[in-house]
Write a protein that holds these residues in place. Sequence first.
Motif, PDB file in Angstrom:
ATOM      1  N   GLY A 156     -54.867  -4.380  76.823  1.00  0.00           N
ATOM      2  CA  GLY A 156     -56.071  -3.718  77.306  1.00  0.00           C
ATOM      3  C   GLY A 156     -57.376  -4.434  77.058  1.00  0.00           C
ATOM      4  O   GLY A 156     -58.443  -3.919  77.405  1.00  0.00           O
ATOM      5  N   GLU A 157     -57.326  -5.643  76.483  1.00  0.00           N
ATOM      6  CA  GLU A 157     -58.579  -6.325  76.142  1.00  0.00           C
ATOM      7  C   GLU A 157     -59.421  -6.678  77.365  1.00  0.00           C
ATOM      8  O   GLU A 157     -60.650  -6.561  77.345  1.00  0.00           O
ATOM      9  CB  GLU A 157     -58.276  -7.588  75.334  1.00  0.00           C
ATOM     10  N   HIS A 158     -58.767  -7.137  78.416  1.00  0.00           N
ATOM     11  CA  HIS A 158     -59.515  -7.495  79.622  1.00  0.00           C
ATOM     12  C   HIS A 158     -60.202  -6.273  80.230  1.00  0.00           C
ATOM     13  O   HIS A 158     -61.402  -6.284  80.495  1.00  0.00           O
ATOM     14  CB  HIS A 158     -58.581  -8.106  80.672  1.00  0.00           C
ATOM     15  N   ILE A 159     -59.436  -5.233  80.449  1.00  0.00           N
ATOM     16  CA  ILE A 159     -59.969  -4.100  81.196  1.00  0.00           C
ATOM     17  C   ILE A 159     -61.027  -3.342  80.400  1.00  0.00           C
ATOM     18  O   ILE A 159     -61.981  -2.810  80.974  1.00  0.00           O
ATOM     19  CB  ILE A 159     -58.827  -3.163  81.659  1.00  0.00           C
ATOM     20  N   VAL A 160     -60.908  -3.313  79.071  1.00  0.00           N
ATOM     21  CA  VAL A 160     -61.943  -2.687  78.245  1.00  0.00           C
ATOM     22  C   VAL A 160     -63.247  -3.483  78.359  1.00  0.00           C
ATOM     23  O   VAL A 160     -64.339  -2.917  78.464  1.00  0.00           O
ATOM     24  CB  VAL A 160     -61.485  -2.583  76.775  1.00  0.00           C
TER      25      VAL A 160
ATOM     26  N   GLU B 276     -49.264  -0.708  82.608  1.00  0.00           N
ATOM     27  CA  GLU B 276     -48.385  -1.607  81.864  1.00  0.00           C
ATOM     28  C   GLU B 276     -46.947  -1.117  81.987  1.00  0.00           C
ATOM     29  O   GLU B 276     -46.702   0.039  82.353  1.00  0.00           O
ATOM     30  CB  GLU B 276     -48.765  -1.686  80.389  1.00  0.00           C
ATOM     31  N   ALA B 277     -46.009  -2.018  81.693  1.00  0.00           N
ATOM     32  CA  ALA B 277     -44.593  -1.662  81.711  1.00  0.00           C
ATOM     33  C   ALA B 277     -44.053  -1.391  80.319  1.00  0.00           C
ATOM     34  O   ALA B 277     -43.122  -0.611  80.156  1.00  0.00           O
ATOM     35  CB  ALA B 277     -43.770  -2.786  82.354  1.00  0.00           C
ATOM     36  N   GLN B 278     -44.650  -2.021  79.331  1.00  0.00           N
ATOM     37  CA  GLN B 278     -44.107  -1.945  77.973  1.00  0.00           C
ATOM     38  C   GLN B 278     -44.787  -0.846  77.160  1.00  0.00           C
ATOM     39  O   GLN B 278     -46.012  -0.726  77.146  1.00  0.00           O
ATOM     40  CB  GLN B 278     -44.260  -3.293  77.273  1.00  0.00           C
ATOM     41  N   THR B 279     -43.974  -0.083  76.461  1.00  0.00           N
ATOM     42  CA  THR B 279     -44.472   1.081  75.726  1.00  0.00           C
ATOM     43  C   THR B 279     -45.531   0.724  74.701  1.00  0.00           C
ATOM     44  O   THR B 279     -46.555   1.407  74.584  1.00  0.00           O
ATOM     45  CB  THR B 279     -43.304   1.823  75.048  1.00  0.00           C
ATOM     46  N   GLU B 280     -45.316  -0.345  73.924  1.00  0.00           N
ATOM     47  CA  GLU B 280     -46.287  -0.683  72.883  1.00  0.00           C
ATOM     48  C   GLU B 280     -47.649  -1.005  73.471  1.00  0.00           C
ATOM     49  O   GLU B 280     -48.689  -0.703  72.873  1.00  0.00           O
ATOM     50  CB  GLU B 280     -45.777  -1.840  72.028  1.00  0.00           C
ATOM     51  N   CYS B 281     -47.659  -1.608  74.660  1.00  0.00           N
ATOM     52  CA  CYS B 281     -48.930  -1.920  75.314  1.00  0.00           C
ATOM     53  C   CYS B 281     -49.594  -0.649  75.843  1.00  0.00           C
ATOM     54  O   CYS B 281     -50.816  -0.484  75.729  1.00  0.00           O
ATOM     55  CB  CYS B 281     -48.704  -2.909  76.442  1.00  0.00           C
ATOM     56  N   ILE B 282     -48.811   0.239  76.424  1.00  0.00           N
ATOM     57  CA  ILE B 282     -49.353   1.507  76.912  1.00  0.00           C
ATOM     58  C   ILE B 282     -49.984   2.289  75.771  1.00  0.00           C
ATOM     59  O   ILE B 282     -51.083   2.854  75.905  1.00  0.00           O
ATOM     60  CB  ILE B 282     -48.250   2.336  77.596  1.00  0.00           C
ATOM     61  N   GLU B 283     -49.312   2.298  74.632  1.00  0.00           N
ATOM     62  CA  GLU B 283     -49.848   3.016  73.474  1.00  0.00           C
ATOM     63  C   GLU B 283     -51.138   2.369  72.975  1.00  0.00           C
ATOM     64  O   GLU B 283     -52.091   3.069  72.600  1.00  0.00           O
ATOM     65  CB  GLU B 283     -48.797   3.058  72.363  1.00  0.00           C
ATOM     66  N   ALA B 284     -51.177   1.046  72.970  1.00  0.00           N
ATOM     67  CA  ALA B 284     -52.380   0.343  72.520  1.00  0.00           C
ATOM     68  C   ALA B 284     -53.559   0.629  73.447  1.00  0.00           C
ATOM     69  O   ALA B 284     -54.685   0.869  72.996  1.00  0.00           O
ATOM     70  CB  ALA B 284     -52.112  -1.160  72.450  1.00  0.00           C
TER      71      ALA B 284
END
Length: 250
Positions: free
Chosen positions: A60-64, A79-87
């Motif tokens: 999420g660094e870019h979009i933030v 995102e596809a990956q759970t850890e990224c969605i949570e972040a």
Amino acid sequence: MGNQVVVEPDDPKQNSWAIAGAAARTKTEIEQVLHEYFSGEKPVSFPKETHVLEVASGFGEHIVHFAGLHPDTMFHPTEAQTECIEAIGDLCSTNGLRNLVSPLRLNARSIRSWDAVAKAAPSTGFTGIVAINLLHISPWDATTSLFANTARLLSANSEGKGWLAIYGTFRRNGQFISENDAKFQASLKNRDERWGIRDLDSEIIPAAEAVGLFLAEINYMRSNNFLLVFLFGFPKQRVNEQKSPMLSVA
């Protein structure tokens, strides 16, 4: 829509290969090039609010960063990956940006994922779509799916037109830009034979044009990367080639 392969959303080979901290090196340069697109001024002035969808948002660094600089534009991470969605979800709840929407799960190769994104689209639709460092770390059908579903989403907005920006490394007419890119290609193939640096001229442009996306800009970025801008719903035009403002000249 072509042949789209449905894979498990947590398959580590189908995420954005997001590495925390990597975005810090590119987010400012990308925003400088896309500034007028994010603000809704290019390619034309959209009469209604601007909504930008990011495919494979990583952590999420870019979009933030983009959302913080464009408060009047709504940004939609996926995102596809759970850890990224949570972040990304944590960022959405803690940074106070009202124009940053909660992340959606999107596997770029899955038609069911794209259907879910289409259903969640704002009433006026998406005016722009961004994909950063995705094409070379996914199978080819992720690219064709991205193009087909970009055309689908942009055709459904209130104007029936919009743009797609893609950042990454590419070959030109079958040739690598640098020796390092050739080494990078070998590394990618070692991870997954279906991955690889795509050829802009023989692969990317024809696949995009097949669904009505026409290349409008080639922006030469640092580290031999490209930022491509495709337009949908506009006539084909002469491609504008230019250097990123931050590109260092040896």
